[in-house]
Design a protein around this motif. Structure first.
Motif, PDB file in Angstrom:
ATOM      1  N   ARG A 184       0.873  -0.921   0.084  1.00 35.16           N
ATOM      2  CA  ARG A 184      -0.304   0.033  -0.147  1.00 35.16           C
ATOM      3  C   ARG A 184       0.798   1.500  -0.288  1.00 35.16           C
ATOM      4  NH1 ARG A 184      -4.814   0.080   4.575  1.00 35.16           N
ATOM      5  NH2 ARG A 184      -4.879   2.021   3.451  1.00 35.16           N
ATOM      6  N   HIS A 185       2.141   0.916   0.451  1.00 33.77           N
ATOM      7  CA  HIS A 185       2.762   1.989   0.671  1.00 33.77           C
ATOM      8  C   HIS A 185       4.362   2.420   1.004  1.00 33.77           C
ATOM      9  CE1 HIS A 185       2.200   6.692   0.651  1.00 33.77           C
ATOM     10  NE2 HIS A 185       3.733   6.630   1.076  1.00 33.77           N
ATOM     11  N   ILE A 186       5.644   2.417   0.042  1.00 29.95           N
ATOM     12  CA  ILE A 186       6.570   2.954  -0.184  1.00 29.95           C
ATOM     13  C   ILE A 186       7.380   4.105   0.913  1.00 29.95           C
ATOM     14  CG2 ILE A 186       8.550   2.610  -0.349  1.00 29.95           C
ATOM     15  CD1 ILE A 186       8.178   1.204  -2.991  1.00 29.95           C
ATOM     16  N   PHE A 187       7.900   3.825   2.303  1.00 31.57           N
ATOM     17  CA  PHE A 187       8.273   4.995   3.020  1.00 31.57           C
ATOM     18  C   PHE A 187      10.130   5.278   2.708  1.00 31.57           C
ATOM     19  CE2 PHE A 187       4.656   4.033   4.760  1.00 31.57           C
ATOM     20  CZ  PHE A 187       3.734   5.142   4.455  1.00 31.57           C
ATOM     21  N   ALA A 188      10.368   6.123   2.135  1.00 30.29           N
ATOM     22  CA  ALA A 188      11.803   6.311   2.335  1.00 30.29           C
ATOM     23  C   ALA A 188      12.751   7.401   2.961  1.00 30.29           C
ATOM     24  CB  ALA A 188      11.948   5.950   0.441  1.00 30.29           C
ATOM     25  N   GLY A 189      13.744   7.323   3.235  1.00 35.58           N
ATOM     26  CA  GLY A 189      14.817   8.462   3.404  1.00 35.58           C
ATOM     27  C   GLY A 189      15.596   9.141   2.605  1.00 35.58           C
ATOM     28  N   HIS A 190      17.091   9.211   2.450  1.00 36.64           N
ATOM     29  CA  HIS A 190      18.012   9.665   1.868  1.00 36.64           C
ATOM     30  C   HIS A 190      18.327  10.237   0.570  1.00 36.64           C
ATOM     31  CE1 HIS A 190      21.145   7.704  -0.630  1.00 36.64           C
ATOM     32  NE2 HIS A 190      21.120   7.913  -1.888  1.00 36.64           N
ATOM     33  N   ARG A 193      14.582  15.140   0.946  1.00 34.24           N
ATOM     34  CA  ARG A 193      13.364  15.802   0.424  1.00 34.24           C
ATOM     35  C   ARG A 193      12.273  15.796   0.905  1.00 34.24           C
ATOM     36  NH1 ARG A 193      14.489  20.901  -0.395  1.00 34.24           N
ATOM     37  NH2 ARG A 193      12.669  20.678  -1.801  1.00 34.24           N
ATOM     38  N   PRO A 194      11.336  16.269   1.230  1.00 31.73           N
ATOM     39  CA  PRO A 194       9.606  16.623   1.191  1.00 31.73           C
ATOM     40  C   PRO A 194       8.998  15.750   0.085  1.00 31.73           C
ATOM     41  CG  PRO A 194       9.888  18.572   1.013  1.00 31.73           C
ATOM     42  CD  PRO A 194      11.511  18.145   0.823  1.00 31.73           C
ATOM     43  N   ILE A 195       8.783  14.355  -1.147  1.00 30.91           N
ATOM     44  CA  ILE A 195       8.178  14.005  -1.999  1.00 30.91           C
ATOM     45  C   ILE A 195       7.306  13.121  -1.648  1.00 30.91           C
ATOM     46  CG2 ILE A 195       9.680  12.553  -3.973  1.00 30.91           C
ATOM     47  CD1 ILE A 195      12.248  13.644  -2.936  1.00 30.91           C
ATOM     48  N   ALA A 196       6.141  13.218  -2.819  1.00 32.63           N
ATOM     49  CA  ALA A 196       5.461  12.264  -2.587  1.00 32.63           C
ATOM     50  C   ALA A 196       4.827  11.616  -4.397  1.00 32.63           C
ATOM     51  CB  ALA A 196       4.067  13.019  -1.978  1.00 32.63           C
ATOM     52  N   GLY A 197       4.766  10.600  -4.255  1.00 35.81           N
ATOM     53  CA  GLY A 197       3.144  10.199  -5.711  1.00 35.81           C
ATOM     54  C   GLY A 197       3.540   8.863  -5.809  1.00 35.81           C
ATOM     55  N   SER A 198       3.960   8.047  -7.061  1.00 37.84           N
ATOM     56  CA  SER A 198       3.244   6.486  -6.891  1.00 37.84           C
ATOM     57  C   SER A 198       4.849   6.112  -8.173  1.00 37.84           C
ATOM     58  CB  SER A 198       2.387   6.414  -7.323  1.00 37.84           C
ATOM     59  OG  SER A 198       1.919   6.599  -8.867  1.00 37.84           O
ATOM     60  N   TRP A 199       5.066   4.795  -7.872  1.00 41.39           N
ATOM     61  CA  TRP A 199       6.167   4.155  -8.696  1.00 41.39           C
ATOM     62  C   TRP A 199       5.392   2.638  -8.916  1.00 41.39           C
ATOM     63  CZ3 TRP A 199       9.304   0.653  -6.612  1.00 41.39           C
ATOM     64  CH2 TRP A 199      10.797  -0.508  -7.314  1.00 41.39           C
ATOM     65  N   ARG A 200       4.975   2.788 -10.165  1.00 43.95           N
ATOM     66  CA  ARG A 200       4.103   1.765 -11.360  1.00 43.95           C
ATOM     67  C   ARG A 200       2.878   1.255 -10.249  1.00 43.95           C
ATOM     68  NH1 ARG A 200       9.524  -1.779 -11.896  1.00 43.95           N
ATOM     69  NH2 ARG A 200      10.977   0.144 -13.174  1.00 43.95           N
ATOM     70  N   HIS A 245       1.685  13.153   7.179  1.00 50.13           N
ATOM     71  CA  HIS A 245       2.162  14.447   7.541  1.00 50.13           C
ATOM     72  C   HIS A 245       3.892  14.856   7.194  1.00 50.13           C
ATOM     73  CE1 HIS A 245      -2.174  16.002   7.843  1.00 50.13           C
ATOM     74  NE2 HIS A 245      -2.777  14.225   8.128  1.00 50.13           N
ATOM     75  N   PHE A 246       3.871  15.709   7.127  1.00 44.68           N
ATOM     76  CA  PHE A 246       5.201  16.220   7.154  1.00 44.68           C
ATOM     77  C   PHE A 246       5.448  17.246   7.973  1.00 44.68           C
ATOM     78  CE2 PHE A 246       6.338  15.038   2.623  1.00 44.68           C
ATOM     79  CZ  PHE A 246       5.828  13.410   2.883  1.00 44.68           C
ATOM     80  N   HIS A 247       6.441  17.135   9.396  1.00 49.98           N
ATOM     81  CA  HIS A 247       6.289  18.235  10.324  1.00 49.98           C
ATOM     82  C   HIS A 247       7.145  19.114  10.621  1.00 49.98           C
ATOM     83  CE1 HIS A 247       5.358  19.998  14.513  1.00 49.98           C
ATOM     84  NE2 HIS A 247       6.023  19.595  15.048  1.00 49.98           N
ATOM     85  N   ASP A 248       7.709  20.248  10.852  1.00 50.86           N
ATOM     86  CA  ASP A 248       8.535  20.609  10.265  1.00 50.86           C
ATOM     87  C   ASP A 248       8.850  21.156  12.405  1.00 50.86           C
ATOM     88  OD1 ASP A 248       9.138  21.427   8.352  1.00 50.86           O
ATOM     89  OD2 ASP A 248       8.557  22.720   7.259  1.00 50.86           O
ATOM     90  N   PHE A 249       9.544  20.051  12.652  1.00 52.75           N
ATOM     91  CA  PHE A 249       9.419  20.536  14.453  1.00 52.75           C
ATOM     92  C   PHE A 249      10.240  21.335  14.658  1.00 52.75           C
ATOM     93  CE2 PHE A 249      12.763  17.591  13.456  1.00 52.75           C
ATOM     94  CZ  PHE A 249      13.697  17.644  13.861  1.00 52.75           C
ATOM     95  N   LEU A 250      10.804  21.452  14.540  1.00 52.97           N
ATOM     96  CA  LEU A 250      11.921  23.395  14.804  1.00 52.97           C
ATOM     97  C   LEU A 250      10.883  24.581  14.546  1.00 52.97           C
ATOM     98  CD1 LEU A 250      15.388  22.954  14.622  1.00 52.97           C
ATOM     99  CD2 LEU A 250      14.286  22.166  16.504  1.00 52.97           C
TER     100      LEU A 250
END
Length: 257
Positions: A184-190, A193-200, A245-250
């Motif tokens: 249902r979802h792939i979560f990555a780092g590396h 950047r804040p990025i969202a979309g779909s892969w295949r 949700h991407f939270h800018d914690f500072l």
């Protein structure tokens, strides 16, 4: 179910800085914010590059801070990490192959956390041993939903330099995920950047690290480091949706009027 994703800590020797910032102070602020606002999270998943140097002292500093974290957590490795030094502090590792990959079964489905580290190289690898491990974990999940966590994105983000540092065996990975049919979802780092979309057809997301970030630069052979705000992800999963949700914690600018 609420899950927190934290990524790319890049810890250095306590007291030292990286890119003009203090990674340990940033991690402390991150953990404090999670405890204050999301102590009810089911799990906090740290998706790799825990250390910048791979030195044991950085993992000991991490262990000290994790002792203050309220929710349970899982640790993953990135290309800057060192399995041997990590194990000296945290133990772990699959008893059959030595990799730091794991699963967590939840009421909403199975979480699979990959080890894509190839020592000494920036790109990620899923060799035959790791692909077989993943295949077995997917088969065990049967028709249950699966949520995949990987330090390296297996999908292109169209930033050429970073794309050359993805997972080499992305096609083989996708073949296994497609065979399972309920990822249902792939979560990555590396990528920092804040990025969202779909892969295949599979939804994907990436987020900023807790220290420095990568500039939004589509040049073919360079990437700049920025001081954009650090973030963690607050992820809600149920039978109908996956919301991150991407939270800018500072950020302390919120004010009620």
């Amino acid at each position: 179910m609420k899950i927190i994703q934290v990524t790319d800590l890049h810890l250095v020797t306590p007291g030292e800085t990286l890119c003009g910032l203090d990674p340990l102070a940033r991690l402390k602020a991150c953990i404090s914010d999670i405890n204050r606002n999301h102590g009810d999270a089911a799990l906090v998943i740290f998706t790799g590059d825990l250390s910048e140097t791979g030195d044991e002292v950085t993992y000991r500093a991490l262990s000290d801070e994790l002792g203050k974290l309220i929710p349970p957590f899982r640790l993953m490795l990135g290309n800057h990490d060192n399995r041997i030094a990590f194990r000296h502090v945290f133990g772990g590792g699959n008893r059959d192959d030595g990799f730091i990959h794991s699963v967590e079964d939840t009421p909403e489905g199975r979480l699979i956390m990959l080890d894509t580290l190839l020592p000494g190289r920036p790109e990620g690898r899923l060799d035959d041993v790791r692909l077989r491990w993943l295949q077995q974990r997917l088969e065990e999940a049967s028709n249950r939903p699966v949520f995949l966590f990987s330090h390296h994105p297996p999908f292109p983000i169209h930033m050429p330099l970073l794309d050359r540092m993805g997972i080499v065996e992305a096609d083989a990975l996708h073949a296994l995920l497609e065979q399972h049919g309920n990822v249902r979802h792939i979560f990555a780092g590396h990528a920092h950047r804040p990025i969202a979309g779909s892969w295949r057809g599979i939804p994907v997301s990436v987020l900023r690290g807790t220290n420095h970030q990568s500039a939004l630069d589509f040049s073919p052979d360079r990437i700049a480091i920025t001081h954009e705000p650090p973030a963690y992800a607050v992820i809600f999963i149920d039978r109908d949706s996956v919301i991150a949700h991407f939270h800018d914690f500072l950020d302390r600018s919120a004010a009620y009027r």
